[in-house]
Design a protein around this motif. Structure first.
Motif, PDB file in Angstrom:
ATOM      1  N   HIS A  47       0.850  -1.231   0.024  1.00  0.00           N
ATOM      2  CA  HIS A  47      -0.096   0.082   0.127  1.00  0.00           C
ATOM      3  C   HIS A  47       0.788   1.197  -0.008  1.00  0.00           C
ATOM      4  CE1 HIS A  47      -3.405  -2.512   2.084  1.00  0.00           C
ATOM      5  NE2 HIS A  47      -2.960  -2.806   0.951  1.00  0.00           N
ATOM      6  N   LYS A  48       2.167   1.358   0.744  1.00  0.00           N
ATOM      7  CA  LYS A  48       2.666   2.453   0.743  1.00  0.00           C
ATOM      8  C   LYS A  48       3.636   2.672  -0.453  1.00  0.00           C
ATOM      9  CE  LYS A  48       3.886   1.713   5.656  1.00  0.00           C
ATOM     10  NZ  LYS A  48       4.896   1.339   6.781  1.00  0.00           N
ATOM     11  N   PHE A  49       3.930   1.483  -1.040  1.00  0.00           N
ATOM     12  CA  PHE A  49       4.721   1.557  -2.345  1.00  0.00           C
ATOM     13  C   PHE A  49       3.641   2.132  -3.439  1.00  0.00           C
ATOM     14  CE2 PHE A  49       5.075  -0.322  -6.639  1.00  0.00           C
ATOM     15  CZ  PHE A  49       6.233  -0.103  -7.107  1.00  0.00           C
ATOM     16  N   ILE A  50       2.460   1.765  -3.359  1.00  0.00           N
ATOM     17  CA  ILE A  50       1.358   2.281  -4.175  1.00  0.00           C
ATOM     18  C   ILE A  50       1.169   3.595  -4.238  1.00  0.00           C
ATOM     19  CG2 ILE A  50      -1.074   2.089  -4.874  1.00  0.00           C
ATOM     20  CD1 ILE A  50      -0.734  -0.914  -4.523  1.00  0.00           C
ATOM     21  N   MET A  54       2.188   5.969  -7.130  1.00  0.00           N
ATOM     22  CA  MET A  54       1.002   6.355  -7.919  1.00  0.00           C
ATOM     23  C   MET A  54       0.021   7.344  -7.240  1.00  0.00           C
ATOM     24  SD  MET A  54      -0.354   2.443  -8.940  1.00  0.00           S
ATOM     25  CE  MET A  54       1.010   1.256  -8.962  1.00  0.00           C
ATOM     26  N   GLY A  55       0.368   7.736  -6.222  1.00  0.00           N
ATOM     27  CA  GLY A  55      -0.432   8.874  -5.494  1.00  0.00           C
ATOM     28  C   GLY A  55      -1.857   8.535  -5.031  1.00  0.00           C
ATOM     29  N   LEU A  56      -2.180   7.090  -4.920  1.00  0.00           N
ATOM     30  CA  LEU A  56      -3.216   6.616  -4.444  1.00  0.00           C
ATOM     31  C   LEU A  56      -3.458   6.297  -2.873  1.00  0.00           C
ATOM     32  CD1 LEU A  56      -3.939   3.826  -7.388  1.00  0.00           C
ATOM     33  CD2 LEU A  56      -4.819   6.341  -7.219  1.00  0.00           C
ATOM     34  N   SER A  57      -4.475   6.754  -2.326  1.00  0.00           N
ATOM     35  CA  SER A  57      -4.765   6.777  -0.899  1.00  0.00           C
ATOM     36  C   SER A  57      -5.022   4.814  -0.680  1.00  0.00           C
ATOM     37  CB  SER A  57      -5.891   7.357  -0.507  1.00  0.00           C
ATOM     38  OG  SER A  57      -5.490   8.796  -0.643  1.00  0.00           O
ATOM     39  N   PRO A  58      -4.649   4.561   0.402  1.00  0.00           N
ATOM     40  CA  PRO A  58      -5.189   3.088   0.813  1.00  0.00           C
ATOM     41  C   PRO A  58      -6.658   3.024   0.821  1.00  0.00           C
ATOM     42  CG  PRO A  58      -3.351   3.905   2.169  1.00  0.00           C
ATOM     43  CD  PRO A  58      -3.934   5.059   1.451  1.00  0.00           C
ATOM     44  N   MET A  59      -6.991   1.725   0.704  1.00  0.00           N
ATOM     45  CA  MET A  59      -8.442   1.358   0.739  1.00  0.00           C
ATOM     46  C   MET A  59      -9.079   1.788   1.633  1.00  0.00           C
ATOM     47  SD  MET A  59      -7.848  -2.554  -0.844  1.00  0.00           S
ATOM     48  CE  MET A  59      -6.502  -2.797   0.208  1.00  0.00           C
ATOM     49  N   THR A  60     -10.540   2.127   1.715  1.00  0.00           N
ATOM     50  CA  THR A  60     -11.090   2.474   2.911  1.00  0.00           C
ATOM     51  C   THR A  60     -12.577   2.113   2.692  1.00  0.00           C
ATOM     52  OG1 THR A  60     -11.683   4.678   2.068  1.00  0.00           O
ATOM     53  CG2 THR A  60      -9.889   4.633   3.491  1.00  0.00           C
ATOM     54  N   SER A  61     -13.208   1.884   3.771  1.00  0.00           N
ATOM     55  CA  SER A  61     -14.490   1.444   3.775  1.00  0.00           C
ATOM     56  C   SER A  61     -15.610   2.644   4.787  1.00  0.00           C
ATOM     57  CB  SER A  61     -14.669  -0.013   4.096  1.00  0.00           C
ATOM     58  OG  SER A  61     -16.242  -0.217   4.335  1.00  0.00           O
ATOM     59  N   ALA A  71     -14.574  -1.795  -1.919  1.00  0.00           N
ATOM     60  CA  ALA A  71     -13.225  -0.961  -1.927  1.00  0.00           C
ATOM     61  C   ALA A  71     -12.017  -1.622  -2.432  1.00  0.00           C
ATOM     62  CB  ALA A  71     -13.194  -0.987  -0.434  1.00  0.00           C
ATOM     63  N   LEU A  72     -11.764  -3.103  -2.535  1.00  0.00           N
ATOM     64  CA  LEU A  72     -10.770  -3.693  -3.048  1.00  0.00           C
ATOM     65  C   LEU A  72     -10.779  -3.570  -4.568  1.00  0.00           C
ATOM     66  CD1 LEU A  72      -8.330  -5.421  -2.656  1.00  0.00           C
ATOM     67  CD2 LEU A  72      -9.613  -7.613  -2.615  1.00  0.00           C
ATOM     68  N   ASN A  73     -11.872  -3.892  -4.996  1.00  0.00           N
ATOM     69  CA  ASN A  73     -12.111  -3.679  -6.601  1.00  0.00           C
ATOM     70  C   ASN A  73     -11.974  -2.470  -7.186  1.00  0.00           C
ATOM     71  OD1 ASN A  73     -12.565  -6.507  -7.036  1.00  0.00           O
ATOM     72  ND2 ASN A  73     -14.656  -6.234  -6.438  1.00  0.00           N
ATOM     73  N   LYS A  74     -12.390  -1.358  -6.268  1.00  0.00           N
ATOM     74  CA  LYS A  74     -12.104  -0.068  -6.540  1.00  0.00           C
ATOM     75  C   LYS A  74     -10.649   0.244  -6.700  1.00  0.00           C
ATOM     76  CE  LYS A  74     -13.730   4.643  -5.789  1.00  0.00           C
ATOM     77  NZ  LYS A  74     -12.267   5.175  -5.215  1.00  0.00           N
ATOM     78  N   TYR A  75     -10.018  -0.072  -5.652  1.00  0.00           N
ATOM     79  CA  TYR A  75      -8.695   0.281  -5.479  1.00  0.00           C
ATOM     80  C   TYR A  75      -7.735  -0.247  -6.704  1.00  0.00           C
ATOM     81  CZ  TYR A  75      -4.223   0.451  -2.703  1.00  0.00           C
ATOM     82  OH  TYR A  75      -2.752   0.926  -2.357  1.00  0.00           O
ATOM     83  N   ARG A  76      -8.385  -1.649  -6.967  1.00  0.00           N
ATOM     84  CA  ARG A  76      -7.413  -2.335  -8.166  1.00  0.00           C
ATOM     85  C   ARG A  76      -7.618  -1.747  -9.522  1.00  0.00           C
ATOM     86  NH1 ARG A  76      -8.176  -8.604  -9.916  1.00  0.00           N
ATOM     87  NH2 ARG A  76      -6.120  -9.079 -10.624  1.00  0.00           N
ATOM     88  N   THR A  77      -9.001  -1.173  -9.668  1.00  0.00           N
ATOM     89  CA  THR A  77      -9.169  -0.402 -11.162  1.00  0.00           C
ATOM     90  C   THR A  77      -8.623   0.959 -11.119  1.00  0.00           C
ATOM     91  OG1 THR A  77     -11.726  -1.457 -10.774  1.00  0.00           O
ATOM     92  CG2 THR A  77     -11.087   0.674 -12.264  1.00  0.00           C
ATOM     93  N   GLU A  78      -8.179   1.264  -9.877  1.00  0.00           N
ATOM     94  CA  GLU A  78      -7.485   2.597 -10.125  1.00  0.00           C
ATOM     95  C   GLU A  78      -5.956   2.439 -10.092  1.00  0.00           C
ATOM     96  OE1 GLU A  78      -8.201   4.199  -5.956  1.00  0.00           O
ATOM     97  OE2 GLU A  78     -10.039   5.386  -6.613  1.00  0.00           O
ATOM     98  N   ILE A  79      -5.536   1.518  -9.682  1.00  0.00           N
ATOM     99  CA  ILE A  79      -4.204   1.127 -10.059  1.00  0.00           C
ATOM    100  C   ILE A  79      -3.764   0.764 -11.421  1.00  0.00           C
ATOM    101  CG2 ILE A  79      -2.288  -0.748  -9.578  1.00  0.00           C
ATOM    102  CD1 ILE A  79      -3.363  -1.082  -6.626  1.00  0.00           C
TER     103      ILE A  79
END
Length: 207
Positions: A47-50, A54-61, A71-79
């Motif tokens: 998560h820190k690497f990403i 990539m400037g993406l925040s960690p997953m949240t719910s 949230a996981l699928n959204k995070y993966r789509t953003e990556i």
């Protein structure tokens, strides 16, 4: 234990073959995608690497501290949107992420040796990651290009440009086919696919 690589480009039916192997034949199939998702969900260093690259925040719910599938699928789509638009970033991400996947799969493989004589590793990038020597045999699942594109449009809602951007990072199917020990051509219906899988299992047991 025979360790069989199961591969094929997206939209060709590899996941369906994996499901048939599990449900109809009772054979273990390790999914690289599922392993990757479990790591992506739990690995805080990743998560820190990403975040850093990539400037993406960690997953949240919003409802719970537990990460939801949504949230996981959204995070993966953003990556995916980030890395498939930048070849250098994609390589950097894979160079960091893939060793984590390999380590976890090796642990799973060792456990499977205790309970099964035959197991499959469902890995889309088998050829791209030069994994040919990791397996006792390689099974490739393929479909004609027009069928593959139609399935991706219907399943994922992708347009032609999005499909092109994904597939361009893959070795062409024609090249992969020549390097497979066994082929499944998924151009027809599920019944035909199941017949081909049954024939495959029979051959692998004999060999």
């Amino acid at each position: 234990m025979k360790w069989i690589g199961l591969t094929g480009c997206m939209g060709c039916g590899k996941s369906t073959v994996a499901e048939v192997l599990r449900k109809d034949h009772g054979l273990p199939v390790v999914s690289a995608d599922e392993v990757a998702m479990s790591i992506l969900k739990q690995d805080h260093d990743l998560h820190k690497f990403i975040s850093l690259n990539m400037g993406l925040s960690p997953m949240t719910s919003s409802e719970s501290s537990e990460v939801t599938d949504e949230a996981l699928n959204k995070y993966r789509t953003e990556i995916a949107a980030k890395v498939f638009a930048d070849a250098k970033l994609l390589k950097k991400y894979e160079d960091y992420f893939h060793p984590k996947i390999k380590e976890k799969v090796q642990t799973i493989k060792e456990d499977l040796k205790k309970i099964s004589d035959l197991a499959f590793y469902d890995v889309p990038l088998l050829f791209e990651k030069k994994m040919l020597t990791d397996f006792d045999a390689i099974v490739g699942v393929f479909a004609d290009a027009d069928i593959q594109h139609t399935r991706l449009q219907e399943r994922n809602g992708w347009n032609s440009e999005q499909i092109k951007n994904r597939i361009k990072y893959h070795i062409p199917n024609a090249v992969k086919i020549k390097q497979c020990d066994f082929l499944i051509m998924n151009n027809l219906d599920l019944n035909d696919l199941k017949i081909q899988v049954s024939q495959l299992v029979a051959k692998l047991i004999v060999h």
